[in-house]
Motif scaffolding. Structure first.
Motif, PDB file in Angstrom:
ATOM      1  N   PRO A   8      35.057  44.401  35.876  1.00 23.54           N
ATOM      2  CA  PRO A   8      35.191  42.864  36.030  1.00 23.54           C
ATOM      3  C   PRO A   8      34.430  42.199  36.711  1.00 23.54           C
ATOM      4  O   PRO A   8      33.839  41.238  36.481  1.00 23.54           O
ATOM      5  CB  PRO A   8      36.751  42.697  36.143  1.00 23.54           C
ATOM      6  CG  PRO A   8      37.194  44.400  35.627  1.00 23.54           C
ATOM      7  CD  PRO A   8      36.262  45.418  36.299  1.00 23.54           C
ATOM      8  N   ILE A  12      31.345  39.565  36.193  1.00 26.66           N
ATOM      9  CA  ILE A  12      31.432  38.086  36.640  1.00 26.66           C
ATOM     10  C   ILE A  12      30.130  37.845  37.404  1.00 26.66           C
ATOM     11  O   ILE A  12      29.429  36.757  37.182  1.00 26.66           O
ATOM     12  CB  ILE A  12      32.500  37.853  37.873  1.00 26.66           C
ATOM     13  CG1 ILE A  12      33.816  38.085  36.981  1.00 26.66           C
ATOM     14  CG2 ILE A  12      31.991  36.650  38.444  1.00 26.66           C
ATOM     15  CD1 ILE A  12      35.191  37.845  38.115  1.00 26.66           C
ATOM     16  N   ASP A  31      37.206  30.085  27.748  1.00 24.18           N
ATOM     17  CA  ASP A  31      37.128  29.317  28.877  1.00 24.18           C
ATOM     18  C   ASP A  31      38.146  27.794  28.433  1.00 24.18           C
ATOM     19  O   ASP A  31      38.366  27.170  29.404  1.00 24.18           O
ATOM     20  CB  ASP A  31      35.833  28.785  29.512  1.00 24.18           C
ATOM     21  CG  ASP A  31      35.304  29.984  30.166  1.00 24.18           C
ATOM     22  OD1 ASP A  31      36.015  30.977  30.288  1.00 24.18           O
ATOM     23  OD2 ASP A  31      34.024  30.000  30.643  1.00 24.18           O
ATOM     24  N   LYS A  34      41.010  26.460  30.599  1.00 24.76           N
ATOM     25  CA  LYS A  34      40.785  26.813  31.957  1.00 24.76           C
ATOM     26  C   LYS A  34      39.811  26.225  32.668  1.00 24.76           C
ATOM     27  O   LYS A  34      39.798  26.327  33.839  1.00 24.76           O
ATOM     28  CB  LYS A  34      40.594  28.365  31.846  1.00 24.76           C
ATOM     29  CG  LYS A  34      41.624  29.383  31.370  1.00 24.76           C
ATOM     30  CD  LYS A  34      43.245  29.157  32.113  1.00 24.76           C
ATOM     31  CE  LYS A  34      44.239  29.862  31.774  1.00 24.76           C
ATOM     32  NZ  LYS A  34      45.325  29.657  32.471  1.00 24.76           N
ATOM     33  N   ALA A 509      34.537  31.050  37.611  1.00 25.40           N
ATOM     34  CA  ALA A 509      34.125  32.328  38.149  1.00 25.40           C
ATOM     35  C   ALA A 509      34.839  32.854  39.580  1.00 25.40           C
ATOM     36  O   ALA A 509      35.068  34.059  39.849  1.00 25.40           O
ATOM     37  CB  ALA A 509      32.578  32.257  37.983  1.00 25.40           C
ATOM     38  N   ARG A 512      38.232  34.084  39.111  1.00 23.21           N
ATOM     39  CA  ARG A 512      37.869  35.281  38.504  1.00 23.21           C
ATOM     40  C   ARG A 512      37.948  36.541  39.399  1.00 23.21           C
ATOM     41  O   ARG A 512      38.122  37.629  39.289  1.00 23.21           O
ATOM     42  CB  ARG A 512      37.210  35.389  37.100  1.00 23.21           C
ATOM     43  CG  ARG A 512      37.647  34.709  35.891  1.00 23.21           C
ATOM     44  CD  ARG A 512      36.582  34.799  34.780  1.00 23.21           C
ATOM     45  NE  ARG A 512      37.252  34.244  33.597  1.00 23.21           N
ATOM     46  CZ  ARG A 512      36.423  33.555  32.607  1.00 23.21           C
ATOM     47  NH1 ARG A 512      35.123  33.530  33.083  1.00 23.21           N
ATOM     48  NH2 ARG A 512      36.868  33.005  31.654  1.00 23.21           N
ATOM     49  N   VAL A 551      44.129  40.446  37.203  1.00 20.94           N
ATOM     50  CA  VAL A 551      44.522  39.020  36.616  1.00 20.94           C
ATOM     51  C   VAL A 551      45.987  38.987  36.841  1.00 20.94           C
ATOM     52  O   VAL A 551      46.745  38.653  35.624  1.00 20.94           O
ATOM     53  CB  VAL A 551      43.857  38.395  35.450  1.00 20.94           C
ATOM     54  CG1 VAL A 551      42.567  38.129  35.551  1.00 20.94           C
ATOM     55  CG2 VAL A 551      43.993  39.234  34.413  1.00 20.94           C
ATOM     56  N   ASP A 573      43.582  28.801  37.297  1.00 18.81           N
ATOM     57  CA  ASP A 573      43.665  30.447  37.520  1.00 18.81           C
ATOM     58  C   ASP A 573      44.026  31.120  35.987  1.00 18.81           C
ATOM     59  O   ASP A 573      45.037  30.728  35.309  1.00 18.81           O
ATOM     60  CB  ASP A 573      44.624  30.824  38.401  1.00 18.81           C
ATOM     61  CG  ASP A 573      44.170  31.977  38.849  1.00 18.81           C
ATOM     62  OD1 ASP A 573      44.078  33.047  38.413  1.00 18.81           O
ATOM     63  OD2 ASP A 573      44.245  32.023  40.322  1.00 18.81           O
ATOM     64  N   PRO A 574      43.293  32.090  35.542  1.00 19.11           N
ATOM     65  CA  PRO A 574      43.584  32.924  34.414  1.00 19.11           C
ATOM     66  C   PRO A 574      44.726  33.640  34.770  1.00 19.11           C
ATOM     67  O   PRO A 574      45.227  34.258  33.813  1.00 19.11           O
ATOM     68  CB  PRO A 574      42.218  33.636  34.434  1.00 19.11           C
ATOM     69  CG  PRO A 574      41.508  33.752  35.809  1.00 19.11           C
ATOM     70  CD  PRO A 574      41.798  32.320  36.278  1.00 19.11           C
ATOM     71  N   ARG A 575      44.967  34.145  35.836  1.00 19.66           N
ATOM     72  CA  ARG A 575      46.460  34.717  36.192  1.00 19.66           C
ATOM     73  C   ARG A 575      47.682  33.956  35.938  1.00 19.66           C
ATOM     74  O   ARG A 575      48.664  34.512  35.591  1.00 19.66           O
ATOM     75  CB  ARG A 575      46.362  35.183  37.724  1.00 19.66           C
ATOM     76  CG  ARG A 575      45.337  35.915  38.348  1.00 19.66           C
ATOM     77  CD  ARG A 575      45.370  36.074  39.605  1.00 19.66           C
ATOM     78  NE  ARG A 575      44.177  36.861  40.172  1.00 19.66           N
ATOM     79  CZ  ARG A 575      42.990  36.295  40.120  1.00 19.66           C
ATOM     80  NH1 ARG A 575      42.569  35.068  39.676  1.00 19.66           N
ATOM     81  NH2 ARG A 575      41.918  37.280  40.617  1.00 19.66           N
TER      82      ARG A 575
END
Length: 583
Positions: A8, A12, A31, A34, A509, A512, A551, A573-575
């Motif tokens: 991962p 990135i 995206d 996000k 980015a 991530r 994540v 945040d993608p989390r």
């Protein structure tokens, strides 16, 4: 460990090398939601409905404060696990026209009498864990003082969401299942979130008539209704019926606190963050420790053992110092100016790359507490040195580490910026529910003993890891950032600043990148995504590593807005389930 854990981070790097940061492009594919690029204003928050509410207010002519308050109110409807009218937090506001910075500390506060039996309880489901919530006083007070619209206009999106409903997401379903005992305590909450005795499901419509009625009343009558009027009567009655020692007088006397921010410089920028008992000092000390290093020359911390060693070591030192000294500076001596001083960091820098042999002893920031602030900070009138007598006892590591929080970052077309964190503490707080509102668990943030700066005291505000933060360059906002996530909050904020401003990564980015959460001892949490060589070096240095999935929301939920080439680039945040909106 798997040989593929580094993939991962590598992906990135490949993605970022193709980005042209001087001219940020539109988001596509996964995206969407996000990341946003906007000319005028941006709202990034923990829920898409709330971000849309904030942008709605901006487009009606509201400023960043109006939009932030509307967003916070909407989050209380759509993210009742994390925040709401029964929560507390802090707001950092930059006024571009005057170049003034304001910090409103509206964290929840203890009553006048000690809680009975709280330390002995083995459950958080108790009204004894509720502190006097500050969200209503802080948010509505800030909007009345600094906003442009009426209170009714700012409340309108949240009231609409409560009355007409919104579609539940998977997070709400999951959290209701996990905390069904809390949610089932009161019939009104049970009816909404456990219809027919079963947890609400993702895709269901959530309607909250009691909360809508409470917000309509507050929109019409203002915060006194909550603290001194009939809503306050309802709240205190329920609290005391459950064993709380908070009195009607305690509740009526609550006031949000206007404070000065903490300030340092970092690589040609001004960084402002939350004063004690919030944890901006941990963010600023970490940056001060990192300042002499050229991290990009060492490589990405997720790939480079040398860069990892420096970043993890700096975070660990700052955790040790924060834990030892954080407390309510209006009640006890807290050397927050010293902890934030570059001179103090210089006395601690040798520890950054030292082997990890055990728990790190804190430094002595008191000699630096009265030093002049760094060049550039004086303009923003940073927090003054403590005027109270020094206490001999130091804090215990880990005090105040609780879980569920939300954050929102906002900018407007005039360049004003707001960073707000609001928290119930644990998920759904203590489960206490009155007039449609869940109430916080902030009493559990105090130390479990009677010594140290974070011990309980009458009307003390407990320590918290929240740290709303702003970065300025040449007198204008360059970054607005903040995060939920307990102990993960300051490291995630530092990582976002470092990856975004030092490494030049696009904001999404930067979010991530895999994260780390050090302690003052040997324990270190590493999110999946670090290269095997980094894992090996961490263990060789002496860390006891716990790996977490990639994540994962346990590593925070940053919302960030960055100024790039004359445009705002926002990211969520993608989390977590947050999204960002702009226009």
């Amino acid at each position: 460990m798997s040989n593929f854990r580094w993939l991962p981070a590598l992906l990135i790097v490949v993605t970022v090398t193709g980005c042209a940061l001087p001219s940020p492009g539109r988001s596509t594919g996964p995206d969407v939601g996000k990341r946003v690029v906007a000319e005028h204003g941006v709202v990034a928050s923990g829920n898409p409905y709330a971000s849309e509410a904030g942008v709605e207010i901006l487009q009606q002519g509201g400023n960043a404060v109006d939009a932030a308050v509307a967003t916070a109110l909407a989050l209380g409807v759509t993210e009742p696990i994390m925040s709401g009218l029964g929560a507390g937090g802090g707001m950092l506001y930059y006024d571009a026209a005057t170049h003034q910075v304001h910090y409103i500390d509206f964290y929840s506060e203890a009553g006048s009498a000690p809680p009975v039996g709280l330390r002995e309880l083995r459950t958080s489901i108790t009204t004894r864990g509720v502190a006097i919530p500050g969200a209503v006083a802080g948010l509505l007070g800030a909007q009345a003082r600094y906003g442009k619209l009426t209170r009714a206009q700012v409340f309108a999106p949240a009231i609409r969401l409560a009355e007409e409903g919104y579609i539940a997401n998977s997070l709400l379903e999951r959290e209701v299942r996990a905390d069904s005992l809390k949610v089932s305590r009161y019939e009104g909450a049970r009816h909404i979130f456990l219809p027919g005795g079963h947890p609400i499901r993702a895709g269901d419509r959530v309607i909250q008539p009691e909360l809508a009625a409470t917000m309509r009343a507050l929109a019409a009558e203002g915060p006194d209704l909550f603290y001194k009027g009939r809503i306050g009567d309802d709240i205190v009655r329920v609290l005391r019926d459950g064993g709380s020692t908070i009195t009607r007088e305690d509740f009526a006397s609550y006031q949000a606190r206007d404070k000065r921010p903490l300030c340092t410089t970092y690589h040609g920028r001004i960084v402002l963050s939350a004063p004690a008992p919030q944890s901006g000092m941990e963010v600023l000390e970490t940056l001060n420790l990192l300042a002499p290093y050229d991290l990009p020359a060492l490589g990405l911390p997720s790939r480079s053992p040398a860069a990892f060693r420096v970043l993890a070591g700096a975070m660990r030192v700052a955790v040790a110092d924060r834990n030892a000294y954080v407390g309510d500076p209006q009640r006890v001596a807290v050397p927050e100016a010293g902890l934030s001083a570059p001179a103090f960091a210089a006395t601690r820098r040798a520890l950054v790359e030292a082997p990890i042999t055990g728990r790190l002893a804190p430094g002595d920031p008191w000699p630096d507490d009265r030093e002049a602030p760094p060049d550039g900070c004086a303009l923003y009138d940073p927090a003054p040195p403590s005027s109270l007598p020094h206490a001999a006892a130091l804090g215990a590591p880990g005090d105040g580490e609780l879980a569920e929080t939300t954050h929102m970052s906002v900018v407007d077309a005039d360049g004003d910026a707001v960073s707000v964190t609001n928290t119930l503490g644990l998920g759904f707080g203590t489960g206490t529910w009155v007039d449609g509102v869940f109430f916080n668990s902030a009493m559990f943030n105090f130390a479990r003993n009677d010594s140290g700066p974070n011990a309980w005291g009458p009307h003390h505000v407990p320590a918290s890891t929240i740290a709303p933060t702003l970065v300025l360059k040449d007198g204008a906002v360059q970054m607005v950032v903040g995060c939920p996530g307990s102990a993960a909050i300051p490291p995630a904020i530092v990582g976002t600043i470092v990856y975004g401003l030092d490494y030049g990564l696009d904001p999404l980015a930067a979010l991530r990148m895999p994260r780390m959460v050090p302690t003052s001892g040997r324990a270190l949490r590493l999110e999946d995504g670090f290269a095997p060589a980094v894992d090996s070096v961490a263990e060789h240095l002496g860390y006891v590593v716990t790996s977490g999935p990639p994540v994962d929301m346990a590593y925070g939920g940053v919302t960030v807005i960055q100024r790039i080439a004359g445009r705002w680039v926002g990211a969520a945040d993608p989390r977590r389930d947050g999204e960002v909106r702009g226009y």
